[in-house]
Design an enzyme around this catalytic site. Sequence first.
Site, PDB file in Angstrom:
ATOM      1  N   ARG A  78       0.846  -1.210   0.000  1.00  0.00           N
ATOM      2  CA  ARG A  78       0.000   0.000   0.000  1.00  0.00           C
ATOM      3  C   ARG A  78       0.873   1.248   0.000  1.00  0.00           C
ATOM      4  NH1 ARG A  78      -4.717   2.048   4.298  1.00  0.00           N
ATOM      5  NH2 ARG A  78      -4.848   4.122   3.416  1.00  0.00           N
ATOM      6  N   ASN A  88     -10.794  -3.978  -0.527  1.00  0.00           N
ATOM      7  CA  ASN A  88     -10.628  -2.942  -1.545  1.00  0.00           C
ATOM      8  C   ASN A  88      -9.659  -3.385  -2.629  1.00  0.00           C
ATOM      9  OD1 ASN A  88     -12.253  -0.651  -1.116  1.00  0.00           O
ATOM     10  ND2 ASN A  88     -11.167  -0.234   0.786  1.00  0.00           N
ATOM     11  N   CYS A 145     -19.398  -1.401   0.593  1.00  0.00           N
ATOM     12  CA  CYS A 145     -18.390  -0.445   1.064  1.00  0.00           C
ATOM     13  C   CYS A 145     -18.921   0.294   2.284  1.00  0.00           C
ATOM     14  CB  CYS A 145     -18.110   0.555  -0.043  1.00  0.00           C
ATOM     15  SG  CYS A 145     -17.017   1.891   0.438  1.00  0.00           S
ATOM     16  N   ASP A 146     -18.028   0.633   3.191  1.00  0.00           N
ATOM     17  CA  ASP A 146     -18.468   1.317   4.412  1.00  0.00           C
ATOM     18  C   ASP A 146     -18.478   2.835   4.293  1.00  0.00           C
ATOM     19  OD1 ASP A 146     -15.756   1.862   4.416  1.00  0.00           O
ATOM     20  OD2 ASP A 146     -15.571   1.647   6.591  1.00  0.00           O
ATOM     21  N   HIS A 206     -16.835   4.482  -4.372  1.00  0.00           N
ATOM     22  CA  HIS A 206     -15.979   5.642  -4.067  1.00  0.00           C
ATOM     23  C   HIS A 206     -16.173   6.738  -5.114  1.00  0.00           C
ATOM     24  CE1 HIS A 206     -12.906   3.378  -1.287  1.00  0.00           C
ATOM     25  NE2 HIS A 206     -14.136   3.400  -0.824  1.00  0.00           N
ATOM     26  N   TYR A 241     -14.680  10.748  -1.687  1.00  0.00           N
ATOM     27  CA  TYR A 241     -13.531  10.354  -2.516  1.00  0.00           C
ATOM     28  C   TYR A 241     -13.372  11.211  -3.769  1.00  0.00           C
ATOM     29  CZ  TYR A 241     -12.268   6.346   0.289  1.00  0.00           C
ATOM     30  OH  TYR A 241     -11.824   5.547   1.312  1.00  0.00           O
ATOM     31  N   ARG A 288      -0.589   8.070   3.843  1.00  0.00           N
ATOM     32  CA  ARG A 288      -1.656   7.515   4.691  1.00  0.00           C
ATOM     33  C   ARG A 288      -1.244   6.177   5.333  1.00  0.00           C
ATOM     34  NH1 ARG A 288      -5.583   8.896   7.994  1.00  0.00           N
ATOM     35  NH2 ARG A 288      -6.655   6.976   8.509  1.00  0.00           N
TER      36      ARG A 288
END
Length: 441
Positions: A93, A147, A169-170, A200, A264, A284
């Site tokens: 990531r 994701n 998706c949350d 998103h 997003y 992040r």
Amino acid sequence: MKKHSVVIAGGGSTFTPEIILMLLSEEGRFPLSELKLYDNDAERQAIVGNACAIIMKERAPHVKFSFTTDPKEAFTGVDFVMAHIRVGKYEMRSLDEKIPLKYGCVGQETCGAGGMAYGMRSIGGVLELIDYMEKYSPNAWMLNYSNPAAIVAEACRRLKPNSKVLNICDMPVGIEDFMAVICGLKSRKEMQVRYFGLNHFGWWTSIIEKSTGRDLMPILREHISKHGYLHPSVEGHMDADWHSTYEKARDVFAVSPNFMPNTYFKYYLFPDYVVSHSDINYTRTDMVRDGREKRVFGECKRITEAGTAKDSTFEVGGHATYIVDLACAISNNTGERMLLIVPNNGSIINFDPTAMVEIPCIVGCNGPEPLVMGEIPRFNKGLMEQQVAVEKLVVDAWIEGSYLKMWQAITMSRTVPSVEVAKKILDELIEANKKYWPELK
Ligand code: NAD
Ligand code: LMR
């Protein structure tokens, strides 16, 4: 009431302990007989698994609990697979974020070139979980929130069209929680929404109070045009990074002011702003590792050493109750209305029927029945056309092993300025993802 056997795939996730506490707190409507964790990283999972074994023994001794890296053990005899894997873990990531940033482009978990790189890793991982589920528990359902959900969902549509997989998706749930606060409601469940978009990448077109039909959009429009989604009673619960994302929703709203946007869009509509507010040396991932990962793993180790979770600081992952809503909808045929990522099939009339769109669905024992969202305006449609092409090209690239398709995908993203920059990013991503991506020719 029927008791359920559940396996959480990605057992070593930082979200697992609070999701387990949430499942226990919801046993009144979703009773458990067995809970298993599955991961392909034994060491990472053991940190979480050992602590959760103590939590389960103390708080739910009636539920059989285990954790394993053996697919057969994990996937046999289950009703639901709750999947939250991160293929490549935080190491990868971090590169998804830093490689695009090096070329002046948005570097983010699910948006832009980084999200595409993550997609190319996730597809194989999620398909493997589906294969295990179908081999060992052919009647089970997978609730997938791994994701990047948009790309994973498109891969499922193409490669596993008959599988019992629901992608959810949350983020809309989280934003609706804020909307409820802004409108002075106790819960987002007091609202009934209409929404269209990609994951998103979507907008609320109507939000009413369920019990009275009162239109809440005027209150929300007024609020977002001044404060974004920020509200004094929730600001304390978020870190600085999320604070700026919720605030930026104000500027996102300004360009399409009839609808309430997903946060997003910050990355797609303000890529220059995002890049200038990013630090390539501390993205992040670094924040999550220094924050949530340290906190969760530290607490897991403390519980394991103490041999008790009586004084644990883990809290019920409250907003994750949407996962239980979904499981109950299927198990108890509740007909709950939820936002899911499903094939469009005419729900958005003037949009590609084969696109995976995020729209409200009525969910029951046979899965989702999408609602018709009608025609959408040209501006929103144009943005969606471009983004859905990106997502489809990534899946093409994965299936065909095509360098060209992946290059086109990155070129197509609003977050990348030129074909040349797209190529530089792609070549570096290929090098970094050698262990995970199919070979691109
Ligand atoms: P994490 O790295 O802490 O945990 C993910 C776990 O998945 C790791 O333990 C890893 O070993 C495991 N894993 C990786 N590949 C696997 C495979 N092929 N098979 C089995 N296990 C595998 O990550 P996290 O930050 O907790 O996030 C987990 C996932 O949940 C991510 O995909 C994240 O984007 C997603 N997420 C989704 C939502 C949503 O609602 N859509 C919200 C938050 C997080
Ligand atoms: C995370 O916190 O890891 C993600 O779920 C979302 C993000 O970028 O913060």
